[in-house]
Scaffold this motif. Structure first.
Motif, PDB file in Angstrom:
ATOM      1  N   MET A 210       0.841  -1.212   0.000  1.00 48.91           N
ATOM      2  CA  MET A 210       0.000   0.000   0.000  1.00 48.91           C
ATOM      3  C   MET A 210       0.866   1.249   0.000  1.00 48.91           C
ATOM      4  N   SER A 211       0.554   2.182  -0.895  1.00 49.39           N
ATOM      5  CA  SER A 211       1.358   3.399  -0.903  1.00 49.39           C
ATOM      6  C   SER A 211       0.918   4.306   0.256  1.00 49.39           C
ATOM      7  N   GLU A 212       1.845   5.212   0.614  1.00 49.98           N
ATOM      8  CA  GLU A 212       1.591   6.118   1.727  1.00 49.98           C
ATOM      9  C   GLU A 212       0.511   7.130   1.351  1.00 49.98           C
ATOM     10  N   LYS A 213      -0.223   7.610   2.315  1.00 44.24           N
ATOM     11  CA  LYS A 213      -1.243   8.634   2.053  1.00 44.24           C
ATOM     12  C   LYS A 213      -0.562   9.935   1.590  1.00 44.24           C
ATOM     13  N   LEU A 214      -1.065  10.528   0.522  1.00 43.01           N
ATOM     14  CA  LEU A 214      -0.455  11.758  -0.001  1.00 43.01           C
ATOM     15  C   LEU A 214      -0.867  12.939   0.893  1.00 43.01           C
ATOM     16  N   SER A 215       0.108  13.449   1.619  1.00 41.07           N
ATOM     17  CA  SER A 215      -0.185  14.526   2.563  1.00 41.07           C
ATOM     18  C   SER A 215       0.091  15.895   1.931  1.00 41.07           C
ATOM     19  N   PHE A 216      -0.709  16.876   2.313  1.00 42.88           N
ATOM     20  CA  PHE A 216      -0.476  18.261   1.891  1.00 42.88           C
ATOM     21  C   PHE A 216      -0.206  19.138   3.111  1.00 42.88           C
ATOM     22  N   LYS A 217       0.309  18.514   4.149  1.00 39.24           N
ATOM     23  CA  LYS A 217       0.518  19.234   5.417  1.00 39.24           C
ATOM     24  C   LYS A 217       1.346  20.506   5.185  1.00 39.24           C
ATOM     25  N   ASP A 218       0.759  21.619   5.604  1.00 39.38           N
ATOM     26  CA  ASP A 218       1.390  22.942   5.541  1.00 39.38           C
ATOM     27  C   ASP A 218       1.608  23.474   4.128  1.00 39.38           C
ATOM     28  N   ARG A 219       1.162  22.764   3.112  1.00 41.84           N
ATOM     29  CA  ARG A 219       1.193  23.328   1.758  1.00 41.84           C
ATOM     30  C   ARG A 219       0.107  24.398   1.665  1.00 41.84           C
ATOM     31  N   VAL A 220       0.397  25.465   0.944  1.00 42.29           N
ATOM     32  CA  VAL A 220      -0.595  26.532   0.788  1.00 42.29           C
ATOM     33  C   VAL A 220      -1.228  26.403  -0.599  1.00 42.29           C
ATOM     34  N   VAL A 221      -2.525  26.207  -0.599  1.00 38.85           N
ATOM     35  CA  VAL A 221      -3.253  25.914  -1.836  1.00 38.85           C
ATOM     36  C   VAL A 221      -4.256  27.030  -2.124  1.00 38.85           C
ATOM     37  N   VAL A 222      -4.177  27.612  -3.304  1.00 34.39           N
ATOM     38  CA  VAL A 222      -5.132  28.651  -3.718  1.00 34.39           C
ATOM     39  C   VAL A 222      -6.083  28.032  -4.737  1.00 34.39           C
ATOM     40  N   ILE A 223      -7.373  28.113  -4.454  1.00 33.12           N
ATOM     41  CA  ILE A 223      -8.371  27.563  -5.389  1.00 33.12           C
ATOM     42  C   ILE A 223      -9.331  28.684  -5.761  1.00 33.12           C
ATOM     43  N   THR A 224      -9.392  29.004  -7.048  1.00 34.45           N
ATOM     44  CA  THR A 224     -10.328  30.049  -7.473  1.00 34.45           C
ATOM     45  C   THR A 224     -11.704  29.422  -7.721  1.00 34.45           C
ATOM     46  N   GLY A 225     -12.725  30.199  -7.488  1.00 30.03           N
ATOM     47  CA  GLY A 225     -14.091  29.696  -7.681  1.00 30.03           C
ATOM     48  C   GLY A 225     -14.385  28.522  -6.769  1.00 30.03           C
ATOM     49  N   ALA A 226     -13.927  28.610  -5.503  1.00 25.38           N
ATOM     50  CA  ALA A 226     -14.059  27.466  -4.592  1.00 25.38           C
ATOM     51  C   ALA A 226     -15.277  27.578  -3.670  1.00 25.38           C
ATOM     52  N   GLY A 227     -16.198  28.500  -4.005  1.00 28.55           N
ATOM     53  CA  GLY A 227     -17.384  28.634  -3.172  1.00 28.55           C
ATOM     54  C   GLY A 227     -18.463  27.605  -3.488  1.00 28.55           C
ATOM     55  N   GLY A 228     -18.285  26.841  -4.548  1.00 29.02           N
ATOM     56  CA  GLY A 228     -19.287  25.831  -4.915  1.00 29.02           C
ATOM     57  C   GLY A 228     -18.687  24.859  -5.902  1.00 29.02           C
ATOM     58  N   GLY A 229     -19.501  23.942  -6.384  1.00 26.48           N
ATOM     59  CA  GLY A 229     -19.103  23.019  -7.456  1.00 26.48           C
ATOM     60  C   GLY A 229     -17.786  22.306  -7.194  1.00 26.48           C
ATOM     61  N   LEU A 230     -16.980  22.213  -8.234  1.00 25.91           N
ATOM     62  CA  LEU A 230     -15.709  21.480  -8.149  1.00 25.91           C
ATOM     63  C   LEU A 230     -14.744  22.139  -7.162  1.00 25.91           C
ATOM     64  N   GLY A 231     -14.674  23.479  -7.206  1.00 26.66           N
ATOM     65  CA  GLY A 231     -13.723  24.188  -6.348  1.00 26.66           C
ATOM     66  C   GLY A 231     -13.949  23.876  -4.880  1.00 26.66           C
ATOM     67  N   LYS A 232     -15.207  23.770  -4.485  1.00 28.45           N
ATOM     68  CA  LYS A 232     -15.527  23.482  -3.085  1.00 28.45           C
ATOM     69  C   LYS A 232     -15.018  22.086  -2.681  1.00 28.45           C
ATOM     70  N   VAL A 233     -15.246  21.098  -3.534  1.00 27.19           N
ATOM     71  CA  VAL A 233     -14.798  19.744  -3.143  1.00 27.19           C
ATOM     72  C   VAL A 233     -13.267  19.660  -3.104  1.00 27.19           C
ATOM     73  N   TYR A 234     -12.605  20.418  -3.994  1.00 28.57           N
ATOM     74  CA  TYR A 234     -11.132  20.460  -3.906  1.00 28.57           C
ATOM     75  C   TYR A 234     -10.727  21.062  -2.546  1.00 28.57           C
ATOM     76  N   ALA A 235     -11.348  22.190  -2.205  1.00 16.40           N
ATOM     77  CA  ALA A 235     -10.964  22.907  -0.974  1.00 16.40           C
ATOM     78  C   ALA A 235     -11.102  21.991   0.243  1.00 16.40           C
TER      79      ALA A 235
END
Ligand code: NAI
Length: 320
Positions: free
Chosen positions: A1-26
């Motif tokens: 089993m591969s290790e869980k891909l962590s984003f710990k402390d990474r800073v992620v900017v998502i535009t249009g993240a108030g709904g739809g696809l952007g929200k699920v990414y966020a």
């Protein structure tokens, strides 16, 4: 089993993240430890109006689950820089940029006004440019960056009533392909995705039984994979929907190399060799190719020189 891909402390900017696809990414990035900038103008599908509520609700949801997020309400095409500044001011850096914000103004080309064309190109393409441009110096200096441009099957293949949207979406692919090349030595990977998912963009155009299969959460895994620090993939286009994940690439036909004699270059010679020019089967001297860069063309030029005289441009000039 591969290790869980962590984003710990990474800073992620998502535009249009108030709904739809952007929200699920966020929500997904935050659940894996990222600090997320949730940008959304909060307008209608056509791009009018604005409201801070959409972004605020997503930030609240992330915080309630113990995650870290901040809202931003700027319009991507008007103040892309402000969105990146929010990331830098709040979290000190920007690692991942998801160019996702978008609007629709569908109308047949015959009836499309210049403002309907320009407004859609502005939000998708100019917005993608502005965010990338503002994030670029940060990604270069930290020698790390991951950018996803959201294209569309409508951009790759065209779609009735979407000339504005298709132009913007394929424009984002071109922007990404060049940024991938310029970013390579700084460990900045840039890829494009062409998703299909249930959202307010599709809920009135696709039948319910199809929409049922198109959960936006099915788009998330590939986006997270492509933007992880361990992923080296760049300069690529992916198509994904309903649990299908695939790659799209350019293909050059094996074509026809013409005799260097200038007399060869006539429209009639093209007519005569149309089948060969558009042939996607390999030939002894010219093979089909999947080009990734301009220099892939050099190969063809070299081959033209190597072609034996009696095989060169088997164009029957005399018979034209
Ligand atoms: P959506 O309408 O739910 O999400 C788009 C978001 O962008 C909205 O929340 C909207 O308020 C925001 N937005 C619009 N203009 C903005 C601006 N100027 N500045 C900041 N935010 C702005 O639609 P969906 O489906 O989630 O779309 C996300 C992206 O995926 C879009 O780029 C869309 O074109 C693309 N896409 C979606 C497909 C689908 O099947 N849902 C198919 C192909 C591409």
């Amino acid at each position: 089993m591969s290790e869980k891909l962590s984003f710990k402390d990474r800073v992620v900017v998502i535009t249009g993240a108030g709904g739809g696809l952007g929200k699920v990414y966020a929500l997904a990035y935050a659940a894996r430890g990222a600090k997320v900038v949730v940008n959304d103008l909060g307008g209608t599908l056509g791009g009018s109006g604005h409201n801070s509520r959409a972004a605020d609700l997503v930030v609240d949801e992330i915080k309630k689950s113990g995650g870290v997020a901040v809202a931003n309400y700027d319009s991507v095409n008007e103040n892309g820089e402000g969105i990146i500044q929010t990331a830098v001011k709040e979290f000190g850096r920007v690692d991942v940029l998801i160019n996702n914000a978008g609007i629709l103004r569908d109308v047949s080309f015959a009836k499309m006004t210049e403002s309907e064309f320009a407004s859609v190109v502005d939000v998708h393409l100019t917005g993608g440019y502005k965010l990338s441009k503002a994030a670029w110096p940060h990604m270069r200096s930290q020698k790390f960056g991951r950018i996803i441009n959201t294209a569309s099957p409508a951009g790759l293949f065209g779609n009735f009533g979407q000339a504005n949207y298709s132009a913007a979406k394929l424009g984002l692919v071109g922007l990404g392909e060049t940024l991938a090349k310029e970013g390579a030595k700084y460990n900045i990977n840039v890829n494009s995705i062409a998703p299909l998912a249930r959202s307010r963009m599709t809920e009135n155009v696709l039948p319910p039984h199809i929409l049922k299969q198109l959960g936006p959460e099915k788009i998330v895994p590939l986006v997270l994979y492509l933007t992880h620090e361990s992923t080296k993939v760049s300069n690529s286009i992916f198509e994904l929907a309903a649990g299908f994940y695939g790659q799209i690439r350019w293909e050059r036909s094996s074509g026809q190399i013409f005799n260097p004699d200038p007399k060869t270059y006539t429209p009639e010679a093209i007519l005569n060799k149309w089948e060969e020019i558009t042939d996607f089967k390999d030939k002894p001297f010219n093979k089909t190719q999947h080009p990734f860069q301009l220099s892939d063309y050099n190969d063809l030029i070299t081959k033209a020189k190597e072609l034996p005289k009696n095989d060169q441009g088997s164009v029957k000039i005399n018979s034209l």
